[in-house]
Scaffold this motif. Structure first.
Motif, PDB file in Angstrom:
ATOM      1  N   SER A  84      58.726  91.952  42.133  1.00 19.11           N
ATOM      2  CA  SER A  84      58.707  91.801  40.677  1.00 19.11           C
ATOM      3  C   SER A  84      57.627  90.803  40.313  1.00 19.11           C
ATOM      4  CB  SER A  84      60.073  91.328  40.158  1.00 19.11           C
ATOM      5  OG  SER A  84      60.463  90.114  40.781  1.00 19.11           O
ATOM      6  N   THR A  85      56.991  91.028  39.156  1.00 18.22           N
ATOM      7  CA  THR A  85      55.857  90.196  38.757  1.00 18.22           C
ATOM      8  C   THR A  85      55.668  90.267  37.252  1.00 18.22           C
ATOM      9  OG1 THR A  85      53.527  89.736  39.270  1.00 18.22           O
ATOM     10  CG2 THR A  85      54.133  92.035  38.968  1.00 18.22           C
ATOM     11  N   CYS A  88      59.149  90.698  33.804  1.00 19.97           N
ATOM     12  CA  CYS A  88      59.645  89.614  34.649  1.00 19.97           C
ATOM     13  C   CYS A  88      59.271  88.293  33.980  1.00 19.97           C
ATOM     14  CB  CYS A  88      59.043  89.699  36.049  1.00 19.97           C
ATOM     15  SG  CYS A  88      59.560  88.368  37.156  1.00 19.97           S
ATOM     16  N   ILE A  99      61.796  82.686  37.353  1.00 13.21           N
ATOM     17  CA  ILE A  99      62.648  82.710  38.544  1.00 13.21           C
ATOM     18  C   ILE A  99      64.098  83.021  38.190  1.00 13.21           C
ATOM     19  CG2 ILE A  99      61.135  81.072  39.729  1.00 13.21           C
ATOM     20  CD1 ILE A  99      63.321  78.976  39.381  1.00 13.21           C
ATOM     21  N   ASP A 137      64.709  85.601  36.564  1.00 12.58           N
ATOM     22  CA  ASP A 137      64.618  87.045  36.356  1.00 12.58           C
ATOM     23  C   ASP A 137      64.295  87.740  37.679  1.00 12.58           C
ATOM     24  OD1 ASP A 137      64.460  89.506  35.224  1.00 12.58           O
ATOM     25  OD2 ASP A 137      62.688  89.104  33.999  1.00 12.58           O
ATOM     26  N   THR A 138      65.168  87.541  38.667  1.00 11.18           N
ATOM     27  CA  THR A 138      64.961  88.169  39.971  1.00 11.18           C
ATOM     28  C   THR A 138      65.658  89.529  40.002  1.00 11.18           C
ATOM     29  OG1 THR A 138      66.967  87.246  40.996  1.00 11.18           O
ATOM     30  CG2 THR A 138      64.974  85.891  41.032  1.00 11.18           C
ATOM     31  N   ASP A 142      67.337  90.377  42.916  1.00 10.73           N
ATOM     32  CA  ASP A 142      68.046  90.209  44.185  1.00 10.73           C
ATOM     33  C   ASP A 142      69.203  91.198  44.318  1.00 10.73           C
ATOM     34  OD1 ASP A 142      67.704  88.063  46.393  1.00 10.73           O
ATOM     35  OD2 ASP A 142      69.881  88.249  46.202  1.00 10.73           O
ATOM     36  N   ASN A 161      59.246  87.522  44.302  1.00 10.02           N
ATOM     37  CA  ASN A 161      59.046  87.244  42.891  1.00 10.02           C
ATOM     38  C   ASN A 161      57.680  86.566  42.784  1.00 10.02           C
ATOM     39  OD1 ASN A 161      59.156  85.411  40.412  1.00 10.02           O
ATOM     40  ND2 ASN A 161      61.033  86.589  40.132  1.00 10.02           N
ATOM     41  N   HIS A 197      55.728  82.859  40.181  1.00 11.81           N
ATOM     42  CA  HIS A 197      56.598  81.766  39.763  1.00 11.81           C
ATOM     43  C   HIS A 197      56.946  80.937  40.996  1.00 11.81           C
ATOM     44  CE1 HIS A 197      57.584  85.147  36.910  1.00 11.81           C
ATOM     45  NE2 HIS A 197      57.107  84.207  36.104  1.00 11.81           N
ATOM     46  N   THR A 243      65.372  87.145  47.896  1.00 17.79           N
ATOM     47  CA  THR A 243      64.183  86.917  47.078  1.00 17.79           C
ATOM     48  C   THR A 243      63.446  85.631  47.438  1.00 17.79           C
ATOM     49  OG1 THR A 243      65.192  88.116  45.231  1.00 17.79           O
ATOM     50  CG2 THR A 243      63.319  86.689  44.731  1.00 17.79           C
ATOM     51  N   LEU A 281      60.041  83.228  46.413  1.00 17.61           N
ATOM     52  CA  LEU A 281      59.101  82.926  45.342  1.00 17.61           C
ATOM     53  C   LEU A 281      57.699  82.800  45.925  1.00 17.61           C
ATOM     54  CD1 LEU A 281      61.146  80.199  43.438  1.00 17.61           C
ATOM     55  CD2 LEU A 281      61.099  82.671  43.033  1.00 17.61           C
ATOM     56  N   LYS A 317      70.406  89.575  33.211  1.00 17.85           N
ATOM     57  CA  LYS A 317      69.481  89.176  34.270  1.00 17.85           C
ATOM     58  C   LYS A 317      70.169  88.132  35.144  1.00 17.85           C
ATOM     59  CE  LYS A 317      65.313  90.214  31.605  1.00 17.85           C
ATOM     60  NZ  LYS A 317      64.751  91.235  32.491  1.00 17.85           N
TER      61      LYS A 317
END
Length: 275
Positions: free
Chosen positions: A25-26, A56, A59, A61-62, A64, A77, A80, A91, A93, A242
């Motif tokens: 996710s990005t 997104c 952090i 807004d993962t 997982d 992710n 972030h 997940t 970062l 989320k």
């Protein structure tokens, strides 16, 4: 301007975890770089790699909880960061650093900031590497410069759109804040949360903007909303879906308090919360 994803860290984690599938996710602004990264992952490792098409925001807004549903066992992710490397079961970062420099816009800011003695600095993930160079340049110009305190989640002077706690310990020690970056959203939040004069230093447009008018406009709108709510008889209480925003206990508490005051409540659950 070039934003560089920390690909070395991505490859290190893949080598260590040896996943059978990856979910990424990005933010929208990093889609192109993330697609290039996905191509490299597929070429090097030959494993499925799926890009989440939803927005997104950070952090909180993962995805997982969706990893297993997508037949994967690792998630990244992108863009972030925090003091922690990993969130949830799957997940990680991954930093995305911006190469843009603040030299020119800091030079523009120096004469504008002359009325203040002590300046506090704040920024978000992509520009954390510029904190020290900006601090040294402002100190060389005669300012006393303070930086925010790292805490259990955020790094020194790092802020989120919803969390300004790193600057609270110094807000009474400084005369004004400089926000490094182009995000008016973050700069206005910094101004409102600290109640200090706040200047946005935008390295892309090479301009310095004082945030007082924008912050006061947001404050007035918030106060007006509260007064309008005093006359409301039916309230909708929204629980975010989320993963990092799902505060069901808080939603129930708010619902109970409203009902205690004779209001009717309709409860909602939403992923994308818009006006």
């Amino acid at each position: 301007m070039t934003v560089r994803i920390d690909e070395a860290e991505v490859f290190r984690i893949i080598d260590e975890r040896k996943p059978k599938g990856i979910v990424i996710s990005t933010p929208g602004g990093l889609i192109r770089q993330t697609r290039e990264l996905i191509d490299k992952i597929r070429s090097i490792y030959g494993i499925p790699c799926m890009l989440i098409g939803d927005t997104c925001y950070g952090i909180c807004d993962t995805v997982d909880g969706d990893v297993k549903r997508l037949d994967a066992d690792l998630a990244f992710n992108i863009g972030h960061n925090a003091t922690v490397e990993r969130i949830g079961d799957y997940t990680y970062l991954i930093e995305a650093k911006d190469d843009v420099k603040f030299d020119s816009v800091v030079e523009r800011a120096i004469p504008i900031m002359r009325g203040y003695r002590k300046i506090g600095l704040a920024t978000f993930s992509q520009h954390l590497g510029e904190l020290e160079p900006v601090k040294k340049r402002l100190e060389a110009a005669g300012f006393d410069v303070g930086t925010g305190r790292e805490n259990g989640l955020l790094r020194e002077s790092q802020i989120f759109g919803c969390d300004f706690s790193t600057v609270y310990p110094i807000k009474d020690e400084v005369d004004a804040f400089c926000f490094l970056g182009e995000s008016e959203f973050h700069a206005v939040g910094l101004a409102l949360s600290t109640d200090k004069p706040t200047y946005l230093l935008d390295p892309y447009l090479d301009e310095v903007r004082e945030m007082k008018a924008e912050a006061e406009e947001r404050r007035r709108r918030a106060i007006l909303s509260v007064y309008k709510a005093l006359d409301a008889s039916v309230f909708g209480v929204i629980t975010g879906m989320k993963e990092g925003q799902k505060m069901l206990g808080r939603s129930r508490w708010i619902t109970k308090r409203l009902e205690m005051h004779g209001r009717k409540v309709v409860q909602f659950a939403m992923r994308e919360i818009t006006a």
